[in-house]
Design an enzyme around this catalytic site. Structure first.
Site, short mmCIF file in Angstrom:
data_model
loop_
_atom_site.label_atom_id
_atom_site.label_comp_id
_atom_site.label_asym_id
_atom_site.label_seq_id
_atom_site.Cartn_x
_atom_site.Cartn_y
_atom_site.Cartn_z
N THR A 40 0.81 -1.21 0.00
CA THR A 40 0.00 0.00 0.00
C THR A 40 0.85 1.26 0.00
O THR A 40 0.57 2.20 -0.76
CB THR A 40 -0.94 0.01 1.22
OG1 THR A 40 -1.77 -1.15 1.19
CG2 THR A 40 -1.82 1.25 1.21
N ASP B 62 9.05 -7.95 4.93
CA ASP B 62 8.56 -7.25 6.11
C ASP B 62 8.43 -8.19 7.31
O ASP B 62 8.75 -7.80 8.45
CB ASP B 62 7.22 -6.56 5.82
CG ASP B 62 6.17 -7.50 5.21
OD1 ASP B 62 6.53 -8.61 4.76
OD2 ASP B 62 4.98 -7.11 5.19
N ARG B 63 8.03 -9.43 7.06
CA ARG B 63 7.84 -10.38 8.16
C ARG B 63 9.18 -10.82 8.74
O ARG B 63 9.33 -10.94 9.96
CB ARG B 63 7.01 -11.57 7.67
CG ARG B 63 5.68 -11.12 7.07
CD ARG B 63 4.88 -12.25 6.47
NE ARG B 63 4.17 -13.00 7.51
CZ ARG B 63 3.35 -14.00 7.25
NH1 ARG B 63 3.13 -14.37 6.00
NH2 ARG B 63 2.74 -14.64 8.24
N VAL C 108 7.51 3.45 2.82
CA VAL C 108 7.94 4.29 3.94
C VAL C 108 9.44 4.53 3.83
O VAL C 108 10.22 3.60 3.67
CB VAL C 108 7.62 3.62 5.29
CG1 VAL C 108 8.10 4.50 6.45
CG2 VAL C 108 6.12 3.37 5.41
N THR D 180 -27.39 1.33 9.36
CA THR D 180 -26.54 0.54 8.46
C THR D 180 -25.07 0.83 8.74
O THR D 180 -24.25 -0.09 8.82
CB THR D 180 -26.88 0.85 6.99
OG1 THR D 180 -28.23 0.49 6.73
CG2 THR D 180 -25.95 0.09 6.05
N ASP E 160 0.97 -7.64 12.49
CA ASP E 160 1.30 -6.50 11.64
C ASP E 160 0.07 -6.12 10.84
O ASP E 160 -0.45 -6.89 10.03
CB ASP E 160 2.46 -6.87 10.71
CG ASP E 160 3.02 -5.66 9.96
OD1 ASP E 160 2.37 -4.60 9.96
OD2 ASP E 160 4.11 -5.79 9.37
N GLY F 153 7.76 -13.00 3.26
CA GLY F 153 7.85 -11.59 2.91
C GLY F 153 8.95 -10.89 3.69
O GLY F 153 9.19 -11.19 4.86
#
Length: 259
Positions: A10, A110-111, A13, A187, A130, A108
């Protein structure tokens, strides 16, 4: 200083790190088509706003789960900062921890970086949650080995799927509900309850099962942009570390530099 770059699905950074201190950080939407030149224009302006210059960057390291973005980030480092970026998990920056899973090549970045950082902070068994595009639950044992985990749809991804599949449901903001009632009267409130408290129940249930399977005392550390959204509504987390991946990049760079 070190320019640490965490390229997620997404956002990308960027962080300036001196020793173990994160001086500042910025994020931009991930777009594999964005060129090194485009990154440079954006990043140089932000450096100046924070009182830094490109001369302050003396090293760079990239952790990415978006392979198509890697080349342009390498160009950014070499062309505009005059440094050769390390790629986390590759070459000199190979993982210094055991990836004790059936398909270690598919873990991954990041992991693995979160595992490096959390073991440095928390000796013993740890569950890292995460909150990203996906919500991942990762197990790091007392030796610092990555043992596997769980991948679940991220909360925003879950909401997008719901809205896109149901024509009459509106797009709502994900926020802490006004109270703890799980009986919605509108809703919007029913959707928020389903997404928010449903997510809390999912996390609590999975962590309970993970702890039972691990069979030893274990700490739960949360990271990612949405971690603070849940922190005050559940006693699930022992700590929230929003910069865990960047810290992992910094530690990995330090290991390479000292080798």
């Amino acid at each position: 200083m070190l320019l640490a770059i965490d390229a997620g699905n997404t956002n990308v950074v960027f962080a300036l790190v001196a020793g173990r201190e994160i001086k500042t950080r910025w994020r931009i939407a991930t777009d594999p088509r964005r060129t090194g030149d485009e990154y440079a224009v954006w990043l140089h302006q932000l450096l100046e706003l924070e009182g830094y210059s490109k001369a302050d960057v003396t090293a760079a390291i990239i952790g990415t789960v978006v392979p198509r973005a890697t080349h342009n980030l390498e160009v950014l480092a070499s062309k505009y900062f005059g440094v050769e970026a390390l790629i986390a998990g590759e070459g000199r920056a190979a993982w210094p921890i055991a990836l004790d899973v059936d398909e270690p090549q598919n873990v991954g970045a990041d992991r693995a970086l979160n595992a490096i950082a959390v073991h440095d902070k928390c000796p013993g068994d740890v569950i890292v949650i995460d909150f990203g595009t996906a919500t991942t639950f990762d197990i790091v044992d007392y030796n610092g080995a990555y043992k596997g985990g769980i991948i679940a749809p991220g909360i925003n991804l879950s909401l997008d799927a719901l809205v896109n599949a149901a024509a009459k449901l509106p797009r709502i903001a994900i926020e802490v509900p006004a109270d703890e009632s799980v009986i919605g009267r509108t809703t919007d409130s029913q959707m928020l309850i389903g997404i928010y408290w449903g997510y809390v129940a999912m996390m609590e249930g999975l962590v309970e099962r993970l702890k039972s399977e691990i069979g030893r005392p274990v700490r739960v550390i949360a990271t990612g942009g949405l971690a603070t959204l849940f922190d005050k509504q559940t006693d699930l987390f022992d700590a929230v570390e929003p910069d865990l991946t960047i810290q992992g990049l910094s530690l990995l760079h330090q290991k390479v530099a000292s080798a």
